[in-house]
Structure formats: structure tokens, C-alpha cells
Design a protein around this motif. Structure first.
Motif, PDB file in Angstrom:
ATOM      1  N   PRO A   1     -30.710  81.416  39.981  1.00  0.00           N
ATOM      2  CA  PRO A   1     -31.856  81.909  40.739  1.00  0.00           C
ATOM      3  C   PRO A   1     -31.453  82.860  41.858  1.00  0.00           C
ATOM      4  O   PRO A   1     -30.345  82.788  42.387  1.00  0.00           O
ATOM      5  CB  PRO A   1     -32.481  80.646  41.316  1.00  0.00           C
ATOM      6  N   THR A   2     -32.374  83.732  42.189  1.00  0.00           N
ATOM      7  CA  THR A   2     -32.248  84.624  43.332  1.00  0.00           C
ATOM      8  C   THR A   2     -33.284  84.193  44.354  1.00  0.00           C
ATOM      9  O   THR A   2     -34.466  84.055  44.023  1.00  0.00           O
ATOM     10  CB  THR A   2     -32.516  86.084  42.917  1.00  0.00           C
ATOM     11  N   VAL A   3     -32.842  83.976  45.573  1.00  0.00           N
ATOM     12  CA  VAL A   3     -33.746  83.542  46.644  1.00  0.00           C
ATOM     13  C   VAL A   3     -33.893  84.693  47.631  1.00  0.00           C
ATOM     14  O   VAL A   3     -32.913  85.342  47.992  1.00  0.00           O
ATOM     15  CB  VAL A   3     -33.198  82.284  47.357  1.00  0.00           C
ATOM     16  N   ARG A   4     -35.122  84.928  48.055  1.00  0.00           N
ATOM     17  CA  ARG A   4     -35.404  85.994  49.022  1.00  0.00           C
ATOM     18  C   ARG A   4     -36.554  85.566  49.926  1.00  0.00           C
ATOM     19  O   ARG A   4     -37.257  84.589  49.634  1.00  0.00           O
ATOM     20  CB  ARG A   4     -35.751  87.290  48.297  1.00  0.00           C
ATOM     21  N   ALA A   5     -36.728  86.304  51.007  1.00  0.00           N
ATOM     22  CA  ALA A   5     -37.862  86.050  51.893  1.00  0.00           C
ATOM     23  C   ALA A   5     -39.158  86.342  51.143  1.00  0.00           C
ATOM     24  O   ALA A   5     -39.251  87.341  50.410  1.00  0.00           O
ATOM     25  CB  ALA A   5     -37.762  86.914  53.141  1.00  0.00           C
TER      26      ALA A   5
ATOM     27  N   ASP B   1     -31.134  75.065  49.910  1.00  0.00           N
ATOM     28  CA  ASP B   1     -29.914  75.529  50.588  1.00  0.00           C
ATOM     29  C   ASP B   1     -30.209  76.707  51.510  1.00  0.00           C
ATOM     30  O   ASP B   1     -29.787  76.726  52.671  1.00  0.00           O
ATOM     31  CB  ASP B   1     -28.844  75.930  49.567  1.00  0.00           C
ATOM     32  N   ARG B   2     -30.931  77.697  51.005  1.00  0.00           N
ATOM     33  CA  ARG B   2     -31.269  78.862  51.822  1.00  0.00           C
ATOM     34  C   ARG B   2     -32.239  78.499  52.933  1.00  0.00           C
ATOM     35  O   ARG B   2     -32.177  79.048  54.036  1.00  0.00           O
ATOM     36  CB  ARG B   2     -31.858  79.971  50.960  1.00  0.00           C
ATOM     37  N   LEU B   3     -33.140  77.575  52.654  1.00  0.00           N
ATOM     38  CA  LEU B   3     -34.086  77.144  53.675  1.00  0.00           C
ATOM     39  C   LEU B   3     -33.358  76.507  54.852  1.00  0.00           C
ATOM     40  O   LEU B   3     -33.634  76.814  56.015  1.00  0.00           O
ATOM     41  CB  LEU B   3     -35.086  76.164  53.070  1.00  0.00           C
ATOM     42  N   LEU B   4     -32.399  75.642  54.562  1.00  0.00           N
ATOM     43  CA  LEU B   4     -31.637  74.986  55.626  1.00  0.00           C
ATOM     44  C   LEU B   4     -30.832  76.007  56.421  1.00  0.00           C
ATOM     45  O   LEU B   4     -30.759  75.929  57.655  1.00  0.00           O
ATOM     46  CB  LEU B   4     -30.743  73.900  55.041  1.00  0.00           C
TER      47      LEU B   4
ATOM     48  N   LEU C   1     -39.833  80.826  61.443  1.00  0.00           N
ATOM     49  CA  LEU C   1     -39.261  79.896  60.471  1.00  0.00           C
ATOM     50  C   LEU C   1     -39.204  80.547  59.089  1.00  0.00           C
ATOM     51  O   LEU C   1     -39.972  81.461  58.793  1.00  0.00           O
ATOM     52  CB  LEU C   1     -40.096  78.613  60.434  1.00  0.00           C
ATOM     53  N   PRO C   2     -38.313  80.064  58.231  1.00  0.00           N
ATOM     54  CA  PRO C   2     -38.161  80.684  56.914  1.00  0.00           C
ATOM     55  C   PRO C   2     -39.291  80.328  55.948  1.00  0.00           C
ATOM     56  O   PRO C   2     -39.774  79.192  55.924  1.00  0.00           O
ATOM     57  CB  PRO C   2     -36.827  80.127  56.409  1.00  0.00           C
ATOM     58  N   PHE C   3     -39.675  81.318  55.155  1.00  0.00           N
ATOM     59  CA  PHE C   3     -40.615  81.150  54.038  1.00  0.00           C
ATOM     60  C   PHE C   3     -40.011  81.941  52.891  1.00  0.00           C
ATOM     61  O   PHE C   3     -39.898  83.164  52.970  1.00  0.00           O
ATOM     62  CB  PHE C   3     -41.998  81.695  54.419  1.00  0.00           C
ATOM     63  N   LEU C   4     -39.588  81.254  51.859  1.00  0.00           N
ATOM     64  CA  LEU C   4     -38.768  81.844  50.797  1.00  0.00           C
ATOM     65  C   LEU C   4     -39.411  81.689  49.421  1.00  0.00           C
ATOM     66  O   LEU C   4     -40.195  80.775  49.205  1.00  0.00           O
ATOM     67  CB  LEU C   4     -37.401  81.154  50.764  1.00  0.00           C
TER      68      LEU C   4
END
Length: 173
Positions: A4-8, A108-111, A54-57
Motif C-alpha cells: 500500500p501507498t499511504v498519503r495525506a 504506522d503512518r498515523l502514529l 492532526l493526521p488524516f490519511l
């Protein structure tokens, strides 16, 4: 085969996010909402999270149709200022996207994004539906069960507990 690719997330992702969540509102007890929020409500939620820093991904996967296959975000735990370093996470996947490492990549990216945002404690409030996926996702990333709220939700004709999990993010003031 790549993962997977994670992005904002962006505003353009909101319709897909709303559709993914609507599935869980309608077909599961993973959320205690009874009616799916509309796109306008999701846009307000997205703006509240991102305005709070805060992050939203979202995550995409090359083996799935284009667009978000899942999303994750953190929201403030409570409005009072003393809670400003504590957030609650939410992770949802398209039902066809399970088992591909997308939830783990998102969490993982959220943390990591929470660390960047100055969050020290991340809480997960998980409905005890009997599905082990969400608890396993969280405990596999260092969350520990810290409590249980008994029969606090009633959905689809049954009373449900929530399990509280918590992870401390190191290096935060």
C-alpha cells in the motif's frame, strides 16, 4: 507485487471515505453511529482534524481499483486543554481491502504523524464485536488494553462493550 501507498487525505477523497464508513455504519457494529454521515458532514470532520494539526490519511493499493482502499485519522480525545496531547485513532478499510497490510501501513503512518503533531497518548476505542482484526492491529503496534466499558452501545439488536487500548508515543513533552 508492491504494498500500500499511504498519503495525506484531500477533500477529493471524502466521497470514498464516506462510502467506506457507510458500509460499517450499516453492516457492522464497528461504529456506534446508526446513520451514515453525508459527504458534507465528512468534509466538516476532515477540516476539524486537519485544522487541529492532526493526521488524516488514505491508503491505496496497486492490486485494488484506483482511489482510497482505507483511511485513518486521529481526533482530539477531549476538548479540555489538558487533553491536548491525547488523541483517538480511527482506521477503516474498504471491506475488499482487508488482509493486504493496508491497516498496518495506515496505523504506522498515523502514529508517526501523531508524533509530529505533538501527541503523546493515542487511544483506540474498539467495539467488542468478536472480530479480532482491530484489536490485533493495535496490539501488534504496541497498544495495550487499559479498560472496558460494558454494554455502552446498542446496535443491531445487541448490547456491546467497548475495549479501550492505549499507546504512549515516546519523546513527547
Amino acid at each position: 507485487m508492491s504494498g500500500p501507498t499511504v498519503r495525506a487525505a484531500t477533500g477529493d477523497d471524502i466521497p470514498t471515505i464516506a462510502d467506506i464508513y457507510a458500509y460499517y455504519v450499516t453492516n457492522s457494529v464497528a461504529t456506534f453511529e446508526l446513520e451514515p454521515p453525508d459527504h458534507a458532514d465528512w468534509l466538516r470532520r476532515y477540516r476539524a482534524v486537519t485544522t487541529a494539526g492532526l493526521p488524516f490519511l488514505v491508503a491505496e493499493h496497486p492490486d485494488l481499483p484506483p482511489g482510497p482502499a482505507g483511511y485513518a485519522y486521529c481526533s482530539p480525545w477531549k476538548a479540555r486543554p489538558a487533553y491536548r496531547h491525547t488523541a483517538e485513532d480511527s482506521v477503516y478499510l474498504d471491506p475488499h481491502a482487508r488482509g493486504r497490510g493496508i491497516g498496518g501501513a495506515l496505523l504506522d503512518r498515523l502514529l508517526a504523524g501523531c508524533v509530529e503533531a505533538g501527541v503523546r497518548q493515542v487511544l483506540a476505542v474498539i467495539a467488542d464485536s468478536g472480530d479480532p482484526a482491530s484489536p490485533a492491529l493495535h496490539t501488534g503496534r504496541g497498544f495495550a488494553e487499559v479498560g472496558r466499558l460494558r454494554e455502552v452501545g446498542f446496535k443491531h439488536g445487541r448490547w456491546l462493550d467497548t475495549v479501550l487500548l492505549q499507546r504512549t508515543l515516546t519523546g513527547q513533552a
